[in-house]
Design a protein around this motif. Structure first.
Motif, PDB file in Angstrom:
ATOM      1  N   GLU A  30       0.784  -1.393   0.044  1.00  0.00           N
ATOM      2  CA  GLU A  30       0.077   0.026   0.078  1.00  0.00           C
ATOM      3  C   GLU A  30       0.679   1.150   0.187  1.00  0.00           C
ATOM      4  O   GLU A  30       0.589   2.233  -1.017  1.00  0.00           O
ATOM      5  N   ASN A  34       1.640   3.913  -3.255  1.00  0.00           N
ATOM      6  CA  ASN A  34       0.981   5.371  -3.047  1.00  0.00           C
ATOM      7  C   ASN A  34       2.282   6.205  -3.392  1.00  0.00           C
ATOM      8  O   ASN A  34       1.916   7.279  -3.936  1.00  0.00           O
ATOM      9  N   LYS A  80      -7.575  10.114  -6.073  1.00  0.00           N
ATOM     10  CA  LYS A  80      -7.473   9.353  -7.464  1.00  0.00           C
ATOM     11  C   LYS A  80      -8.803   9.192  -8.328  1.00  0.00           C
ATOM     12  O   LYS A  80      -8.745   9.018  -9.393  1.00  0.00           O
ATOM     13  N   GLY A  94      -3.390   3.057  -6.709  1.00  0.00           N
ATOM     14  CA  GLY A  94      -4.610   3.016  -5.809  1.00  0.00           C
ATOM     15  C   GLY A  94      -5.724   3.619  -6.384  1.00  0.00           C
ATOM     16  O   GLY A  94      -5.677   4.165  -7.303  1.00  0.00           O
ATOM     17  N   ALA A  99      -6.609   2.477   2.203  1.00  0.00           N
ATOM     18  CA  ALA A  99      -5.446   1.918   2.506  1.00  0.00           C
ATOM     19  C   ALA A  99      -4.886   2.640   3.947  1.00  0.00           C
ATOM     20  O   ALA A  99      -4.506   1.901   5.023  1.00  0.00           O
TER      21      ALA A  99
HETATM   22 MG    MG Z   1      -3.151   3.698  -1.944  1.00  0.00          MG
END
Ligand code: MG
Ligand code: ADP
Length: 618
Positions: A30, A34, A80, A94, A99
């Motif tokens: 995660e 990112n 996002k 992601g 997360a």
């Molecule tokens: Mg993420």
């Protein structure tokens, strides 16, 4: 009054965390994803105790301002996605916005970030779902996330964490999966202050593969290239000689995301059909580029499974590209011919008498005979049976067993035995170079030669390693084996137990082992492949929950892997004396010999009774 209530947010997040956060490796996934979404060019991962105690990821990406530092931990908060339409056009790693909220609910987290071009950084802490106030801090541009004490507030989950070494292995698997398709990013990993990986950016993917899997593999890989328009396949396939015992070194990437897909796996199997021995897997790195509208990545929380709109076309394109790559390479006949299924009495008799391919009577157009690439007679000439090839040949049965054979030698009455004239004296023979058929007083027995030999070697290895030690045979020249990042992370811990089993190896520079000696029992094998297979077997086992590492268990595991590797394979032609030695050892073992070390049966019994019923004699 009704009893249904909405769950408090913290509980929801803990449940969600259960879906994606399993162990330090999931945190790495995660956080590093990112960082990639934040356009980092350098990502540094610092671990303590394989990530159990600390995971710290520092990037030089775009960073966050004060309000985003706070928002980042809110569930379903993401920069996002904006609309549900965006879900059909995903270009970031992601998008679920879950997360950080999940991680913040099961660990102690500190986030420090400085937006590119901003005057100062901000930091915030989250522990067990509670968020601190954001405050100004000093830090360079980019983001650092520290995750300490994973599962400190969910002891049940903490119990499932494994040893630091095992967790480090999983972390390195994860880093490999993420870093391979991002060769433009510099990755650095340390554990307890020790360097584990330093992979600077490389101009092409082959360079990145070399950083993770060693120069040797990277150099030998065949380029794969295919597809057009919205679907492209690129990558590398190893020549069949570089095979492995598991599919763990098969990497599929879809738009730079590691995925698994059944249809693609079967395309891979299909393309190597006939080039690999049974149970061997090709080393493979495939990078698919596909229009994001043509694929759904929101099938599974970890996004490892995907759904293609045009599955069939993807399959065909991958198969075509792989076949093209393999066809271009100069592949020497990799497999020895196996005996065809007998189709005439003549062939049956030949098989019974010689155990070998019935040269001359063979039907060259036999559609069941897919692996043959050489004329069998010619092959025989070039490959005379080698006495030294089999580990137990020449040794004969162990001394104390010379007279201990208990295989019944009763023959059935001649009237029931049409092949009496053709059969050799001993009541056993090999079929398909894989199975041994023996008469028993009440029927016959079919033995899987590999499974039985595996058990015999396993017991032998264990017995000797407990006693005088396994006899090691020094190699003329030490064999230098390059390890991949995950293998290197676990290798040092098994050098000692391996030594007890007759494998003498030592660390030799960065991510390299020098193998000096192999157990004599094993015969002549490729030391490099043996080491890779042993390490692969170990990591397979480690992912199973029960496997915790007592010294005893580890020795058993290694012995099992070694026995599996050293045992005769299906397809190996055995001489009668070898079969005899093998059966004698089985008899000495007793009921232990009924299963192989993995628990599968070594033989099946068929009774005359049952046969007579089938023939309607009863
Ligand atoms: Mg993420
Ligand atoms: P997602 O990645 O699905 O959007 P996350 O919970 O992983 O959800 O992250 C939430 C948000 O925090 C991201 O959308 C991003 O805006 C921000 N963020 C997280 N990590 C970083 C980072 N390393 N650099 C910059 N922004 C980040």
């Amino acid at each position: 009054m009704g009893i249904i209530q909405e769950l408090p947010e913290l509980v929801v997040n803990k449940i969600a965390a259960g879906e994606v956060i399993e162990r330090p490796a999931s945190i790495i996934k995660e956080l590093v994803e990112n960082s990639i979404d934040a356009q980092a060019t350098r990502i540094e991962i610092q671990l303590e105790e394989g990530g159990r105690k600390l995971v710290r990821v520092t990037d030089d990406g775009v960073g966050m301002d004060e309000s985003d530092v706070v928002m980042a931990f809110h569930p379903h908060a993401t920069s996002k996605l904006r609309t549900s339409q965006d879900l059909f056009f995903i270009t970031t790693m992601g998008f679920r916005g879950e997360a950080l909220a999940s991680i913040g609910s099961v660990a102690r987290v500190r986030l420090v970030s400085r937006l590119r071009g901003a005057a100062s950084a901000h930091e915030i802490e989250a522990a067990g779902g509670r968020l601190s106030e954001a405050k100004a801090a000093g830090a360079p541009e980019g983001t650092t996330l520290e995750v300490r004490d994973l599962f400190f507030n969910t002891p049940a989950r903490q119990k499932f964490l494994r040893t630091p070494k095992t967790e480090l292995g999983h972390v390195m698997d994860m880093v490999t999966r993420i870093a391979l398709p991002h060769e433009q990013i510099h990755f650095i990993v340390t554990n307890d202050g020790k360097p584990i990986l330093n992979a600077p950016p490389t101009p092409d993917r082959r360079g990145r593969l070399a950083a993770f899997f060693g120069q040797d593999i990277a150099r030998d890989l065949l380029a794969v290239d295919g597809g057009e328009g919205p679907l492209r396949v690129e990558g590398f396939a190893a020549p069949p000689a570089l095979s492995r015992s598991t599919s763990a070194t098969q990497f599929l990437f879809l738009n730079r995301r590691y995925v698994r897909d059944r249809a693609l796996s079967s395309a891979i199997r299909e393309s190597y059909q006939g080039l690999l021995a049974p149970g061997r897997f090709p080393v493979l790195f495939l990078f698919l580029q596909i229009d994001p509208r043509e694929v759904d990545v929101n099938v599974h929380p970890t996004k490892i499974e995907v759904r293609f709109r045009q599955g069939r076309q993807v399959y065909v394109t991958v198969l075509g590209a792989l076949r093209g790559a393999l066809a271009k390479a100069d592949l020497a006949p990799p497999l020895r011919p196996t005996a065809p299924v007998p189709t005439s009495w003549d062939q049956v008799r030949q098989a019974v008498m010689g155990g070998g391919p019935a040269a001359g009577t063979r039907d060259r157009t036999d559609p069941t005979d897919r692996t043959d690439r050489t004329d069998p007679a010619e092959w025989e000439l070039k490959n005379p049976p080698q006495a030294a090839r089999l580990p137990f040949s020449g040794l004969g049965p162990p001394d104390h067993l010379e007279d201990a054979r208990t295989i019944p030698r009763t023959m059935p009455p001649p009237s029931m035995d049409p092949f009496a004239a053709a059969r050799p004296a001993a009541p056993f023979f090999q079929i398909h170079h894989s199975y041994i058929i023996e008469e028993t007083p009440t029927g016959f027995r079919v033995t899987d030669q590999h499974a039985l030999h595996e058990r015999v070697l396993y017991e032998e290895l264990l017995r000797r390693s407990e006693g005088a030690g396994v006899e090691a045979q020094r190699l003329l020249l030490p064999e230098v084996v390059q390890l991949n990042a995950r293998e290197a992370a676990v290798a040092s811990a098994i050098l000692e137990p391996l030594r007890a089993l007759g494998v003498q190896a030592e660390e030799f520079g960065e991510r390299t082992l020098a193998v000096h000696a192999l157990p004599r029992l094993v015969g002549s094998v490729d030391a490099g492949q043996l080491i890779h297979d042993l390490l692969a077997e170990l990591s397979e086992e480690e992912s199973r929950e029960e496997a915790e590492t007592t010294v005893e268990r580890q020795r058993q595991r290694l012995a099992r892997a070694l026995a599996c590797k050293a045992a005769v394979k299906a397809g190996d032609r055995l001489r009668p004396s070898e079969i005899e030695a093998l059966l004698a050892r089985r008899d000495a073992l007793g009921s232990e010999a009924e299963t192989c070390p993995h628990g599968r049966p070594t033989s099946l019994l068929f009774s005359l009774d049952e046969m007579e019923r089938q023939f309607k004699r009863k």
